[in-house]
Design a protein around this motif. Structure first.
Motif, PDB file in Angstrom:
ATOM      1  N   LYS A 302     -11.500  -9.529  -6.885  1.00 49.20           N
ATOM      2  CA  LYS A 302     -10.924  -9.980  -7.897  1.00 49.20           C
ATOM      3  C   LYS A 302     -11.665 -10.797  -9.128  1.00 49.20           C
ATOM      4  CE  LYS A 302      -7.318  -7.642  -6.317  1.00 49.20           C
ATOM      5  NZ  LYS A 302      -6.957  -6.465  -6.829  1.00 49.20           N
ATOM      6  N   ASN A 326     -11.465   2.053 -12.308  1.00 48.18           N
ATOM      7  CA  ASN A 326     -11.557   1.366 -11.182  1.00 48.18           C
ATOM      8  C   ASN A 326     -11.733  -0.225 -11.406  1.00 48.18           C
ATOM      9  OD1 ASN A 326     -11.820   3.657  -9.686  1.00 48.18           O
ATOM     10  ND2 ASN A 326     -14.229   3.637 -10.166  1.00 48.18           N
ATOM     11  N   ASP A 329      -8.760  -2.521 -11.045  1.00 49.94           N
ATOM     12  CA  ASP A 329      -8.217  -3.024  -9.639  1.00 49.94           C
ATOM     13  C   ASP A 329      -8.614  -4.535  -9.600  1.00 49.94           C
ATOM     14  OD1 ASP A 329      -6.773  -2.673  -7.033  1.00 49.94           O
ATOM     15  OD2 ASP A 329      -8.897  -2.619  -6.423  1.00 49.94           O
ATOM     16  N   LYS A 330      -9.650  -4.864 -10.440  1.00 47.93           N
ATOM     17  CA  LYS A 330     -10.105  -6.245 -10.257  1.00 47.93           C
ATOM     18  C   LYS A 330      -9.085  -7.495 -10.865  1.00 47.93           C
ATOM     19  CE  LYS A 330     -14.993  -4.867 -10.325  1.00 47.93           C
ATOM     20  NZ  LYS A 330     -16.263  -5.384 -11.005  1.00 47.93           N
ATOM     21  N   LYS A 361      -6.443   4.363  -7.229  1.00 50.35           N
ATOM     22  CA  LYS A 361      -7.264   3.366  -7.510  1.00 50.35           C
ATOM     23  C   LYS A 361      -7.169   2.145  -7.928  1.00 50.35           C
ATOM     24  CE  LYS A 361     -10.685   7.116  -9.579  1.00 50.35           C
ATOM     25  NZ  LYS A 361     -11.860   6.363  -9.001  1.00 50.35           N
ATOM     26  N   ILE A 362      -5.617   1.757  -8.326  1.00 54.71           N
ATOM     27  CA  ILE A 362      -5.411   0.386  -8.534  1.00 54.71           C
ATOM     28  C   ILE A 362      -4.143   0.013  -7.657  1.00 54.71           C
ATOM     29  CG2 ILE A 362      -4.503  -1.183 -10.500  1.00 54.71           C
ATOM     30  CD1 ILE A 362      -5.347   1.072 -12.377  1.00 54.71           C
ATOM     31  N   SER A 363      -4.822  -0.688  -6.713  1.00 54.25           N
ATOM     32  CA  SER A 363      -3.768  -1.350  -5.378  1.00 54.25           C
ATOM     33  C   SER A 363      -2.413  -1.973  -5.989  1.00 54.25           C
ATOM     34  CB  SER A 363      -4.745  -2.020  -4.694  1.00 54.25           C
ATOM     35  OG  SER A 363      -4.691  -3.212  -5.212  1.00 54.25           O
ATOM     36  N   GLN A 364      -2.425  -2.613  -6.754  1.00 51.76           N
ATOM     37  CA  GLN A 364      -1.197  -3.432  -7.122  1.00 51.76           C
ATOM     38  C   GLN A 364      -0.286  -2.864  -8.065  1.00 51.76           C
ATOM     39  OE1 GLN A 364      -4.128  -4.258  -7.769  1.00 51.76           O
ATOM     40  NE2 GLN A 364      -4.409  -5.609  -9.558  1.00 51.76           N
ATOM     41  N   ARG A 378       3.101   5.860  -3.727  1.00 45.23           N
ATOM     42  CA  ARG A 378       2.009   5.220  -3.585  1.00 45.23           C
ATOM     43  C   ARG A 378       1.280   5.499  -2.294  1.00 45.23           C
ATOM     44  NH1 ARG A 378      -1.432   1.824  -4.956  1.00 45.23           N
ATOM     45  NH2 ARG A 378      -0.546   1.447  -6.932  1.00 45.23           N
ATOM     46  N   GLU A 382      -2.401   7.546  -2.106  1.00 46.99           N
ATOM     47  CA  GLU A 382      -3.635   6.895  -1.206  1.00 46.99           C
ATOM     48  C   GLU A 382      -3.976   7.858  -0.249  1.00 46.99           C
ATOM     49  OE1 GLU A 382      -2.667   2.209  -2.334  1.00 46.99           O
ATOM     50  OE2 GLU A 382      -2.083   3.014  -0.512  1.00 46.99           O
ATOM     51  N   ARG A 417     -12.111   1.406  -3.955  1.00 46.26           N
ATOM     52  CA  ARG A 417     -11.075   1.183  -3.056  1.00 46.26           C
ATOM     53  C   ARG A 417     -11.086   2.065  -1.622  1.00 46.26           C
ATOM     54  NH1 ARG A 417      -5.380   1.618  -3.769  1.00 46.26           N
ATOM     55  NH2 ARG A 417      -5.322   0.010  -1.920  1.00 46.26           N
TER      56      ARG A 417
END
Length: 527
Positions: A302, A326, A329-330, A361-364, A378, A382, A417
């Motif tokens: 992050k 990508n 996601d940070k 690609k974006i986890s949260q 989700r 994934e 990811r």
């Protein structure tokens, strides 16, 4: 100065009919007698020249045909703030009584035949929200008169008036003790070019809109020390191209920043505002950025930039590489993203598959393009991503044995990811990947016939669906396609290879390909 021309006419904003302009010259224009105003029109098509007449340049314009000369009696130099308020809210004696119905805060009041000056004063003093949009306001008026007359104002809309300078805005606001919201968009004005002593005029201001005012980012930072409580700042369409890092005592309370329709030099400009500690919403629609990068964080880590950013809008930009997606996601706090109309989105024509790719690609992320991401969606996205790029993972050095699992830097750059998805769901099994060597999410489309065996009046419909589409998403499509009320759908399919048999599609999280559905098969719908 000639009669009818204010002594400070140069630089003032004027209206001529429905057109607005800035006075650039006052004086004679030989051989024609009399006083003329040389004006630069907001709309260049209204002009005739660049300020030059008969070989003599009287003033300069940004546009070669943006200027012209008009007589002073054709120019409206505007009215003071309180006069505009009285006109708008029916307090002047000449106001037509049939128009006297207005809103004070949340209360609607009708003035029918009201002659009492005291009553007018009382009603003015009740005003909380004031809109004098397009009322030709150009100056504050007599000192302290606004404060005596409208003591309870908290919200002011001064959009599209004739305000020429930030000093005028300050003169009005200084008489409004509890000002919280101020919109002065579409007033082309001069802003301070040097830092001034900080006053308490805007000490309670929370929301400020400066769209289409011509302000630069440098000027924003010069004014910002006077906005100690500001939470929302709107700066769209100001030709801002470069940013500067705010000082540690500036814009520290800001939660929302709108820079839409400003063509920023590049995506690195964002690094200069990345340390605003409370910024939760950043709107960058049509800013011309082509990439986003957070160099302080590696794969799967992050960034320390934008620590509080929850909502990001990057619609209508020039982002062409998936690496920029990508990078998002940070962001440690990102929950909502709008990203329509970027070139990288054109690489995947199917909107459902495109959505799956971004979610994976974006986890949260919880909301994508204003649509909520449910947990089941989700999980499906994934799992599909993990399976689809499994062969690429193996080819790049991935392995089921943790000791031998060393995917290449190139693979990790394209799919940062992927390792975390393997930890979450386990590495893809060999049987899942057998016979599949995809390199993109352009999944095979299945041509299927949709039938409703218990509703013969519903004619069969042919649809093309991606084989990675989950049963849950197929049901959502069928609700809309068949206009079925909120009933529980039961799906099955028939294949020519399974004569007389139906296979129930009983797991909402599984994709169509899980059931080995092929082109030409029929999906049976019951409810």
């Amino acid at each position: 100065m000639a009669a009818g021309v204010p002594s400070d006419a140069l630089g003032r904003r004027v209206a001529c009919g429905t057109d607005h302009a800035t006075v650039r010259y006052v004086g004679s224009v030989p051989p024609i007698a009399g006083v003329w105003l040389g004006v630069e029109w907001d709309d260049p098509q209204r002009g005739k020249h660049d300020g030059t007449y008969e070989g003599t340049q009287y003033f300069k314009c940004r546009h070669p045909r943006g200027g012209s000369f008009i007589r002073p009696n054709k120019a409206n130099f505007g009215v003071d703030f309180l006069t505009a308020v009285k006109d708008r809210y029916g307090m002047n004696n000449e106001q037509d009584e049939t128009e006297n119905a207005f809103v004070f805060g949340k209360k609607t009041v009708e003035f029918v035949g009201m002659d009492s000056i005291a009553e007018q004063q009382r009603q003015l003093n009740q005003l909380v929200d004031v809109s004098v949009r397009e009322c030709a306001v150009s100056h504050a008026g007599q000192e302290e008169e606004i404060g005596r007359t409208c003591a309870n104002i908290r919200h002011i809309d001064l959009t599209k008036n004739l305000i020429s300078s930030w000093e005028t805005v300050t003169a009005i606001a200084s008489q409004v003790q509890n000002l919280e919201t101020l919109d002065i968009s579409e007033n082309k004005m001069k802003f301070p070019s040097t830092s001034a002593s900080v006053s308490s005029v805007f000490s309670k201001l929370r929301i400020l809109a400066l769209n289409r005012t011509g302000i630069t980012w440098t000027e924003v930072l010069l004014c910002a020390p006077g906005w100690p409580a500001l939470e929302e700042l709107y700066l769209s369409s100001n030709d801002i191209t470069v940013l500067e890092r705010p000082g540690d005592d500036v814009l520290q309370t800001l939660k929302l920043l709108d820079l839409s329709d400003n063509h920023l030099l590049d995506g690195n400009q964002l690094h200069l505002i990345a340390h605003l500690p409370r910024l939760e919403q950043l709107i960058l629609r049509n800013t011309g950025i082509s990439s986003i990068h957070f160099p302080d964080a590696g794969f799967g880590c992050k960034t320390k930039m934008f620590p509080s950013l929850k909502h990001l809008v990057i619609n209508e930009n020039k982002i062409s590489q998936w690496s920029s997606i990508n990078e998002l996601d940070k962001l440690p706090s990102l929950r909502s993203l709008q990203c329509h109309n970027n070139p990288c989105m054109d690489t995947e024509k199917n909107p459902d598959t495109l959505r799956q790719l971004i979610i994976a690609k974006i986890s949260q992320l919880e909301v994508l393009n204003k649509s909520e991401i449910l947990p089941a969606e989700r999980k499906g996205a994934e799992l599909d991503y993990r399976k689809i790029f499994g062969s690429d993972w193996l080819a790049a050095g991935g392995n089921w044995n943790p000791e031998k699992n060393k995917p290449s830097e190139e693979f990790l750059a394209a799919h940062p990811r992927y390792p975390s998805l393997c930890l979450k769901y386990g590495a893809p099994e060999e049987g899942e990947l057998k016979g599949r060597v995809p390199v993109t999410l352009k999944n095979q489309l299945l041509t299927l016939t949709i039938k409703c065996p218990e509703n013969p009046e519903q004619k069969p419909v042919e649809k093309k669906l991606p084989e990675s589409m989950t049963i849950q998403r197929v049901k959502g499509l069928l609700y809309r396609l068949l206009k079925i009320p909120g009933s529980e759908l039961k799906l099955s399919y028939q294949s020519s290879k399974l004569e007389g048999k139906e296979v129930e599609l009983d797991n909402d999280l599984k994709p169509l390909q899980f059931y080995s559905i092929e082109n030409g098969d029929s999906v049976l719908v019951r409810w």
